[in-house]
Design a protein around this motif. Structure first.
Motif, PDB file in Angstrom:
ATOM      1  N   ARG A 198      37.240-136.631  46.200  1.00  0.00           N
ATOM      2  CA  ARG A 198      38.105-135.455  46.244  1.00  0.00           C
ATOM      3  C   ARG A 198      39.437-135.722  45.550  1.00  0.00           C
ATOM      4  NH1 ARG A 198      37.123-133.678  52.528  1.00  0.00           N
ATOM      5  NH2 ARG A 198      35.353-132.276  52.163  1.00  0.00           N
ATOM      6  N   ALA A 199      39.979-136.923  45.756  1.00  0.00           N
ATOM      7  CA  ALA A 199      41.241-137.266  45.100  1.00  0.00           C
ATOM      8  C   ALA A 199      41.072-137.300  43.584  1.00  0.00           C
ATOM      9  CB  ALA A 199      41.748-138.620  45.612  1.00  0.00           C
ATOM     10  N   GLN A 200      39.940-137.851  43.112  1.00  0.00           N
ATOM     11  CA  GLN A 200      39.678-137.899  41.675  1.00  0.00           C
ATOM     12  C   GLN A 200      39.525-136.491  41.102  1.00  0.00           C
ATOM     13  OE1 GLN A 200      36.206-140.399  41.571  1.00  0.00           O
ATOM     14  NE2 GLN A 200      37.401-142.281  41.388  1.00  0.00           N
ATOM     15  N   VAL A 201      38.810-135.641  41.833  1.00  0.00           N
ATOM     16  CA  VAL A 201      38.643-134.259  41.375  1.00  0.00           C
ATOM     17  C   VAL A 201      39.992-133.552  41.314  1.00  0.00           C
ATOM     18  CG1 VAL A 201      37.706-132.003  42.018  1.00  0.00           C
ATOM     19  CG2 VAL A 201      36.264-134.028  42.156  1.00  0.00           C
ATOM     20  N   GLU A 202      40.832-133.792  42.313  1.00  0.00           N
ATOM     21  CA  GLU A 202      42.149-133.152  42.329  1.00  0.00           C
ATOM     22  C   GLU A 202      43.017-133.650  41.179  1.00  0.00           C
ATOM     23  OE1 GLU A 202      45.363-130.785  43.377  1.00  0.00           O
ATOM     24  OE2 GLU A 202      43.220-130.674  43.839  1.00  0.00           O
ATOM     25  N   ARG A 203      42.942-134.980  40.884  1.00  0.00           N
ATOM     26  CA  ARG A 203      43.700-135.521  39.743  1.00  0.00           C
ATOM     27  C   ARG A 203      43.222-134.904  38.432  1.00  0.00           C
ATOM     28  NH1 ARG A 203      43.393-140.426  42.685  1.00  0.00           N
ATOM     29  NH2 ARG A 203      41.568-141.100  41.502  1.00  0.00           N
ATOM     30  N   LEU A 204      41.896-134.770  38.281  1.00  0.00           N
ATOM     31  CA  LEU A 204      41.355-134.155  37.067  1.00  0.00           C
ATOM     32  C   LEU A 204      41.767-132.684  36.971  1.00  0.00           C
ATOM     33  CD1 LEU A 204      37.753-135.681  37.012  1.00  0.00           C
ATOM     34  CD2 LEU A 204      39.641-136.221  35.457  1.00  0.00           C
ATOM     35  N   ARG A 205      41.759-132.003  38.112  1.00  0.00           N
ATOM     36  CA  ARG A 205      42.164-130.590  38.106  1.00  0.00           C
ATOM     37  C   ARG A 205      43.615-130.447  37.678  1.00  0.00           C
ATOM     38  NH1 ARG A 205      44.934-126.988  40.525  1.00  0.00           N
ATOM     39  NH2 ARG A 205      45.821-128.515  41.972  1.00  0.00           N
ATOM     40  N   ARG A 206      44.474-131.317  38.197  1.00  0.00           N
ATOM     41  CA  ARG A 206      45.889-131.258  37.834  1.00  0.00           C
ATOM     42  C   ARG A 206      46.101-131.619  36.366  1.00  0.00           C
ATOM     43  NH1 ARG A 206      48.854-134.123  43.083  1.00  0.00           N
ATOM     44  NH2 ARG A 206      48.327-132.481  44.595  1.00  0.00           N
ATOM     45  N   ASP A 208      43.917-131.238  33.974  1.00  0.00           N
ATOM     46  CA  ASP A 208      43.413-130.117  33.178  1.00  0.00           C
ATOM     47  C   ASP A 208      44.413-128.968  33.174  1.00  0.00           C
ATOM     48  OD1 ASP A 208      41.108-128.731  31.776  1.00  0.00           O
ATOM     49  OD2 ASP A 208      41.406-127.373  33.460  1.00  0.00           O
ATOM     50  N   ALA A 209      45.026-128.700  34.327  1.00  0.00           N
ATOM     51  CA  ALA A 209      46.022-127.628  34.407  1.00  0.00           C
ATOM     52  C   ALA A 209      47.234-127.961  33.550  1.00  0.00           C
ATOM     53  CB  ALA A 209      46.439-127.409  35.858  1.00  0.00           C
ATOM     54  N   ALA A 210      47.663-129.236  33.577  1.00  0.00           N
ATOM     55  CA  ALA A 210      48.804-129.647  32.764  1.00  0.00           C
ATOM     56  C   ALA A 210      48.491-129.536  31.276  1.00  0.00           C
ATOM     57  CB  ALA A 210      49.199-131.085  33.114  1.00  0.00           C
ATOM     58  N   LEU A 211      47.247-129.906  30.902  1.00  0.00           N
ATOM     59  CA  LEU A 211      46.850-129.804  29.497  1.00  0.00           C
ATOM     60  C   LEU A 211      46.824-128.349  29.049  1.00  0.00           C
ATOM     61  CD1 LEU A 211      45.802-131.069  26.898  1.00  0.00           C
ATOM     62  CD2 LEU A 211      43.486-130.987  27.871  1.00  0.00           C
ATOM     63  N   GLU A 213      48.521-125.891  30.293  1.00  0.00           N
ATOM     64  CA  GLU A 213      49.899-125.406  30.216  1.00  0.00           C
ATOM     65  C   GLU A 213      50.580-125.896  28.939  1.00  0.00           C
ATOM     66  OE1 GLU A 213      54.064-125.548  32.833  1.00  0.00           O
ATOM     67  OE2 GLU A 213      52.231-126.459  33.610  1.00  0.00           O
ATOM     68  N   SER A 214      50.315-127.177  28.591  1.00  0.00           N
ATOM     69  CA  SER A 214      50.904-127.731  27.371  1.00  0.00           C
ATOM     70  C   SER A 214      50.376-127.005  26.134  1.00  0.00           C
ATOM     71  CB  SER A 214      50.583-129.229  27.287  1.00  0.00           C
ATOM     72  OG  SER A 214      51.056-129.785  26.089  1.00  0.00           O
ATOM     73  N   GLN A 215      49.070-126.716  26.129  1.00  0.00           N
ATOM     74  CA  GLN A 215      48.490-126.005  24.997  1.00  0.00           C
ATOM     75  C   GLN A 215      49.045-124.590  24.874  1.00  0.00           C
ATOM     76  OE1 GLN A 215      44.345-126.433  26.042  1.00  0.00           O
ATOM     77  NE2 GLN A 215      44.057-128.181  24.655  1.00  0.00           N
ATOM     78  N   ALA A 216      49.228-123.935  26.030  1.00  0.00           N
ATOM     79  CA  ALA A 216      49.779-122.584  26.011  1.00  0.00           C
ATOM     80  C   ALA A 216      51.210-122.594  25.492  1.00  0.00           C
ATOM     81  CB  ALA A 216      49.726-121.985  27.420  1.00  0.00           C
ATOM     82  N   LEU A 217      51.989-123.608  25.892  1.00  0.00           N
ATOM     83  CA  LEU A 217      53.369-123.723  25.424  1.00  0.00           C
ATOM     84  C   LEU A 217      53.413-123.966  23.918  1.00  0.00           C
ATOM     85  CD1 LEU A 217      56.407-123.928  25.985  1.00  0.00           C
ATOM     86  CD2 LEU A 217      56.061-126.357  26.519  1.00  0.00           C
ATOM     87  N   LEU A 218      52.487-124.828  23.442  1.00  0.00           N
ATOM     88  CA  LEU A 218      52.434-125.100  22.006  1.00  0.00           C
ATOM     89  C   LEU A 218      52.101-123.832  21.227  1.00  0.00           C
ATOM     90  CD1 LEU A 218      52.411-127.041  19.589  1.00  0.00           C
ATOM     91  CD2 LEU A 218      50.000-127.523  20.111  1.00  0.00           C
ATOM     92  N   GLU A 219      51.147-123.066  21.734  1.00  0.00           N
ATOM     93  CA  GLU A 219      50.766-121.833  21.049  1.00  0.00           C
ATOM     94  C   GLU A 219      51.921-120.840  21.017  1.00  0.00           C
ATOM     95  OE1 GLU A 219      47.198-120.134  22.548  1.00  0.00           O
ATOM     96  OE2 GLU A 219      45.962-121.892  22.079  1.00  0.00           O
ATOM     97  N   ARG A 220      52.652-120.714  22.138  1.00  0.00           N
ATOM     98  CA  ARG A 220      53.801-119.796  22.164  1.00  0.00           C
ATOM     99  C   ARG A 220      54.877-120.250  21.187  1.00  0.00           C
ATOM    100  NH1 ARG A 220      52.831-119.974  27.822  1.00  0.00           N
ATOM    101  NH2 ARG A 220      54.601-121.389  28.114  1.00  0.00           N
TER     102      ARG A 220
END
Length: 283
Positions: A198-206, A208-211, A213-220
């Motif tokens: 569960r901890a590994q899944v949560e780290r991957l989820r976070r 992925d969310a950070a990536l 967000e970074s991609q969305a910021l780059l596109e903007r």
């Protein structure tokens, strides 16, 4: 017809009773432990509670620390509420080093259970760390079983069972305690693996969310600056373009295959030779 020795008959009947008791306990505990496998602290406390109800006056569970130097008390239960509170207080305040007492050393080193069917305080003082002498005197423990919690061939902790007079542990109790300790260890290890997953899944989820967000910021940022970006994949001999690159060049992404011909057609003729030379030198 061979006569049956009454003592042999009694021994067989006693063994049958012990096996029925073991099977009944294992079945009940296995189901109960599985239902709590998602609640690790509650699971450990239930282990101590159920084993006390089944076998003894008091029980506590200690797990080895990550560095293997400490036995950390993670669950405890005593039939006497006053003693239960005292045991919890003392174990919380008094850390126990793996090498601190002779009582547990053979269990840890041999990964086998230990039975002390009947002893006095003089014996205990030779076996137990001094910090625990007042607690043992107060609880009146006179018989102890210590069983290793064995998971995948290694000891992950200890299960302590204690009885006060009257009543002494015997070899049948030792066998039963180890069987239940093995079951508890299996459930504990499974709960640990579940927590880790569960901890590994949560780290991957976070991540992925950070990536995202970074991609969305780059596109903007690229849209605001009217600057596109691209990436060259030498093994595939293909380009990938950012969304803004498609908008800058006025290209429909659905019709773009990323090949050299399509991409280089959008490069100024005077710049193509330099671009192709740079790509040829790329690792």
């Amino acid at each position: 017809m061979t006569a049956v020795n009454p003592s042999d008959f009694e021994a067989l009947r006693g063994e049958a009773t012990r096996l029925r008791r073991l099977l009944g306990l294992r079945s009940a505990l296995h189901q109960e432990f599985l239902e709590l496998s998602t609640d690790y602290p509650a699971l450990l406390q239930r282990v101590a509670l159920r084993l006390t109800e089944a076998l003894c006056d008091g029980c506590h569970v200690r797990l080895l620390s990550d560095d293997g130097c400490w036995l950390e008390c993670v669950a405890s239960f005593d039939r006497d509420p006053e003693l239960d509170a005292l045991v919890r207080e003392v174990t919380a305040k008094t850390p126990l080093r793996v090498d601190a007492q002779a009582l547990t050393r053979p269990v840890l080193e041999g990964n086998t259970p230990r039975l002390l069917p009947d002893f006095d305080m003089a014996t205990l003082r030779a076996e137990v760390a001094p910090a625990y002498w007042p607690l043992l005197e107060r609880t009146g423990v006179r018989s102890v079983v210590i069983a290793p919690l064995r998971a995948r061939g290694r000891c992950i902790g200890l299960l302590y069972l204690a009885r006060r007079a009257p009543g002494r542990f015997d070899e049948a109790d030792l066998t039963l305690a180890q069987d239940l300790a093995d079951l508890a260890a299996l459930v504990i290890e499974n709960a640990r693996l579940l927590d880790t997953s569960r901890a590994q899944v949560e780290r991957l989820r976070r991540a992925d969310a950070a990536l995202r967000e970074s991609q969305a910021l780059l596109e903007r940022s690229q849209r605001a600056a009217r600057i596109g970006s691209w990436r060259w994949h030498p093994n595939a001999a293909r380009y990938t373009w950012s969304a803004e690159a498609f908008r800058v060049f006025g290209v429909d992404p659905a019709g773009f295959d990323g090949g050299l011909a399509q991409a280089h057609a959008r490069v100024h003729p005077e710049d193509r030779a330099a671009l192709e030379a740079a790509l040829a030198e790329a690792p």
